[in-house]
Write an enzyme that holds these catalytic residues in place. Structure first.
Site, PDB file in Angstrom:
ATOM      1  N   ARG A 193       0.691  -1.368  -0.053  1.00 55.54           N
ATOM      2  CA  ARG A 193       0.039   0.141   0.023  1.00 55.54           C
ATOM      3  C   ARG A 193       0.806   1.162  -0.075  1.00 55.54           C
ATOM      4  NH1 ARG A 193      -3.137  -3.083   3.846  1.00 55.54           N
ATOM      5  NH2 ARG A 193      -4.786  -4.204   2.652  1.00 55.54           N
TER       6      ARG A 193
ATOM      7  N   LYS B 299       3.247  11.345 -11.555  1.00 55.79           N
ATOM      8  CA  LYS B 299       2.340  10.385 -12.550  1.00 55.79           C
ATOM      9  C   LYS B 299       3.076   9.216 -12.748  1.00 55.79           C
ATOM     10  CE  LYS B 299      -0.479  13.618 -15.257  1.00 55.79           C
ATOM     11  NZ  LYS B 299      -0.653  14.114 -16.716  1.00 55.79           N
TER      12      LYS B 299
ATOM     13  N   GLU C  85       9.922  17.168 -25.278  1.00 56.49           N
ATOM     14  CA  GLU C  85       9.167  17.582 -24.147  1.00 56.49           C
ATOM     15  C   GLU C  85       9.839  19.199 -23.479  1.00 56.49           C
ATOM     16  OE1 GLU C  85       6.500  16.073 -22.985  1.00 56.49           O
ATOM     17  OE2 GLU C  85       6.772  14.014 -22.869  1.00 56.49           O
TER      18      GLU C  85
ATOM     19  N   LYS D 124       7.755  22.717 -14.740  1.00 50.71           N
ATOM     20  CA  LYS D 124       6.857  21.489 -14.336  1.00 50.71           C
ATOM     21  C   LYS D 124       6.497  21.707 -12.944  1.00 50.71           C
ATOM     22  CE  LYS D 124       5.761  16.968 -14.915  1.00 50.71           C
ATOM     23  NZ  LYS D 124       5.804  15.742 -15.768  1.00 50.71           N
TER      24      LYS D 124
ATOM     25  N   GLU E 216      -4.091  17.005 -11.422  1.00 52.81           N
ATOM     26  CA  GLU E 216      -4.778  17.545 -13.136  1.00 52.81           C
ATOM     27  C   GLU E 216      -6.205  17.922 -13.053  1.00 52.81           C
ATOM     28  OE1 GLU E 216      -2.574  15.692 -16.211  1.00 52.81           O
ATOM     29  OE2 GLU E 216      -4.672  15.673 -17.215  1.00 52.81           O
TER      30      GLU E 216
ATOM     31  N   ARG F 100      -2.786  21.634 -14.795  1.00 57.47           N
ATOM     32  CA  ARG F 100      -1.639  20.567 -15.247  1.00 57.47           C
ATOM     33  C   ARG F 100      -1.971  19.926 -16.608  1.00 57.47           C
ATOM     34  NH1 ARG F 100       1.142  15.828 -11.281  1.00 57.47           N
ATOM     35  NH2 ARG F 100       2.626  15.132 -13.402  1.00 57.47           N
TER      36      ARG F 100
ATOM     37  N   ASN G 228       0.143  18.301 -21.116  1.00 57.72           N
ATOM     38  CA  ASN G 228       0.075  17.244 -22.132  1.00 57.72           C
ATOM     39  C   ASN G 228      -0.075  17.907 -23.718  1.00 57.72           C
ATOM     40  OD1 ASN G 228      -0.246  15.374 -20.177  1.00 57.72           O
ATOM     41  ND2 ASN G 228      -2.265  15.978 -19.337  1.00 57.72           N
TER      42      ASN G 228
ATOM     43  N   HIS H  54       0.054  15.554 -26.573  1.00 55.89           N
ATOM     44  CA  HIS H  54      -0.170  14.084 -26.028  1.00 55.89           C
ATOM     45  C   HIS H  54      -1.176  13.112 -26.287  1.00 55.89           C
ATOM     46  CE1 HIS H  54       3.498  15.543 -23.710  1.00 55.89           C
ATOM     47  NE2 HIS H  54       3.385  14.407 -23.114  1.00 55.89           N
TER      48      HIS H  54
ATOM     49  N   HIS I 255      -0.474  10.104 -28.024  1.00 52.23           N
ATOM     50  CA  HIS I 255      -0.642   8.627 -27.429  1.00 52.23           C
ATOM     51  C   HIS I 255      -1.525   7.883 -28.541  1.00 52.23           C
ATOM     52  CE1 HIS I 255      -0.736  10.256 -22.892  1.00 52.23           C
ATOM     53  NE2 HIS I 255       0.552  10.207 -23.519  1.00 52.23           N
TER      54      HIS I 255
ATOM     55  N   HIS J 210       7.949   8.024 -27.491  1.00 58.34           N
ATOM     56  CA  HIS J 210       7.233   8.780 -26.728  1.00 58.34           C
ATOM     57  C   HIS J 210       7.394  10.213 -27.441  1.00 58.34           C
ATOM     58  CE1 HIS J 210       4.521  10.662 -24.097  1.00 58.34           C
ATOM     59  NE2 HIS J 210       5.262  11.231 -23.524  1.00 58.34           N
TER      60      HIS J 210
END
Ligand code: NAD
Ligand code: GLY
Length: 360
Positions: A120, A142, A184, A226, A236, A240, A244, A247, A251, A264
């Protein structure tokens, strides 16, 4: 060494940036609960840097175990994630053991997710070794793995205790990976830092030539951008999402071609061009600005068009994006260079036309 802070209250953490930090275990020691770490790396990075890190830790009285994952985006999945749990359980790691991610964004995202779930939650530290991970993925918490139906779809927000970016590790990074990281870096200029974009226009060749001072400046400026956004909107809920840019399109490229076909960063670059194209079609930026954005990507050796997938396939893959809310696709578009906005009202036909215009 340069140090930044990610201001998240009692979960705040430093980002150290500099050459040779891997050998300096005194930077890691204050962030350990117990003098025991489990290092997650991969079959490419391990042979290059694992022994050095373990020696530095051992000399500082820290015991370590290590697990090496298969390399690449295609392995950012459940099966590979399980290798981490197998190793942690097999080595009887406790909740107080710190997990250390030594590698690029793939290792960092998977190790972070494993840390969020093991017993956990165990503490973890990011030691990013690619430009992309030093400017982006190691910061902000993330963590995720991919699903065949969507990129980074299974994951958690889980912040590290420390980010240790040793810029000397970039010496061994292949050129194509360095360029992918620049996508990026350029992104920060596009979304919120016009002065940085102008700096990049003047210095992109220095970055490609791996000029150390230029790299440190770009990494620090990227991380500062960032960290500021993450501190304001960790999970987000709003701002935030601007990180992206490119992205959602990107993606779709990664999932559509099969993970690992395009890097990427390459997919993000083509995606940023699609976002710029759509912004121009909406009348928000000029053709001259699109040209300027294209030029910096070209100079960085990045693609300015996506692969020739059917537009319908792009749209179908984008419809499954995490930024879809109530069935509406929220895209990150540009109101100018350095000024990104979230836009939920783009017409499907306009999005399709922008993709078609920016497909090979
Ligand atoms: P990567 O982790 O696959 O690394 C790129 C390649 O370089 C790999 O083959 C790796 O083994 C190798 N490598 C790493 N360090 C090296 C070194 N110092 N010398 C030689 N080779 C080295 O890819 P990446 O570009 O670092 O990361 C991409 C991943 O990051 C994607 O999965 C993306 O989704 C994720 N990402 C996450 C976030 C986030 O906020 N969590 C942000 C951006 C990207
Ligand atoms: N790379 C996007 C984010 O960290 O939010």
């Amino acid at each position: 060494m340069r140090t930044l802070n990610v201001a998240l209250g009692d979960r705040a953490y430093p980002i150290h940036i500099g050459r040779g930090l891997l050998d300096n275990a005194s930077l890691i020691l204050p962030h350990l609960k117990k003098p025991r770490v489990a290092i997650v790396t991969n079959e490419v990075v391990g042979p290059l840097y694992l022994a050095r890190l373990r020696t530095a830790l051992s000399n500082a009285g820290v015991s370590s175990t290590a697990v090496s994952l298969p390399d690449g985006e295609a392995h950012k999945d459940w099966q590979t994630l399980n290798l981490i749990f197998d190793a942690l359980l097999g080595d009887r790691c406790e909740r107080s053991t710190t997990l250390v991610a030594l590698g690029g964004g793939v290792v960092g995202d998977m190790a972070g997710f494993a840390a969020s779930a093991y017993q956990r939650g165990m503490p973890f530290i990011q030691v990013p070794t690619t430009l992309l991970s030093q400017v982006d993925s190691s910061v902000g918490g993330k963590t995720a793995i991919n699903h065949p139906l969507g990129k980074n779809m299974i994951g958690a927000f889980y912040q590290p205790q420390l980010v240790l970016a040793d810029t000397a590790t970039l010496d061994t990074l292949p050129d194509q990976e360095l360029k992918a990281g620049l996508a990026e870096v350029i992104k920060y200029g596009l979304i919120r830092d016009y002065a940085f974009f102008v700096w990049l226009e003047a210095n992109i060749e220095k970055l490609l030539a791996r000029d150390h001072d230029a790299l440190v400046f770009a990494i620090e400026r990227s991380c500062a951008n960032k960290a500021e956004v993450v501190a304001r909107d960790e999970t987000e809920q709003g701002e935030r999402a601007l990180l992206n840019l490119g992205h959602t399109f990107g993606h779709a490229i990664e999932a559509g071609l099969g993970y690992g076909e395009w890097l990427h960063g390459e997919a993000v670059a083509a995606g940023a061009m699609m976002a710029a194209e759509l912004s121009c079609r909406l009348g928000w930026i000029s053709a001259a600005e699109v040209e300027r954005i294209e030029r910096i990507h070209r100079r960085a050796g990045l693609p300015v068009k996506g692969p020739a997938l059917p537009v319908e396939q792009y749209l179908a893959l984008m419809a499954g994006d995490k930024k879809v809310e109530d069935g509406r696709l929220r895209l990150i578009l540009l109101r100018g260079i350095g000024r990104a906005v979230i836009h939920a009202d783009a017409a499907r036909a306009d999005i399709g036309a922008a993709i078609a215009a920016r497909c090979a």
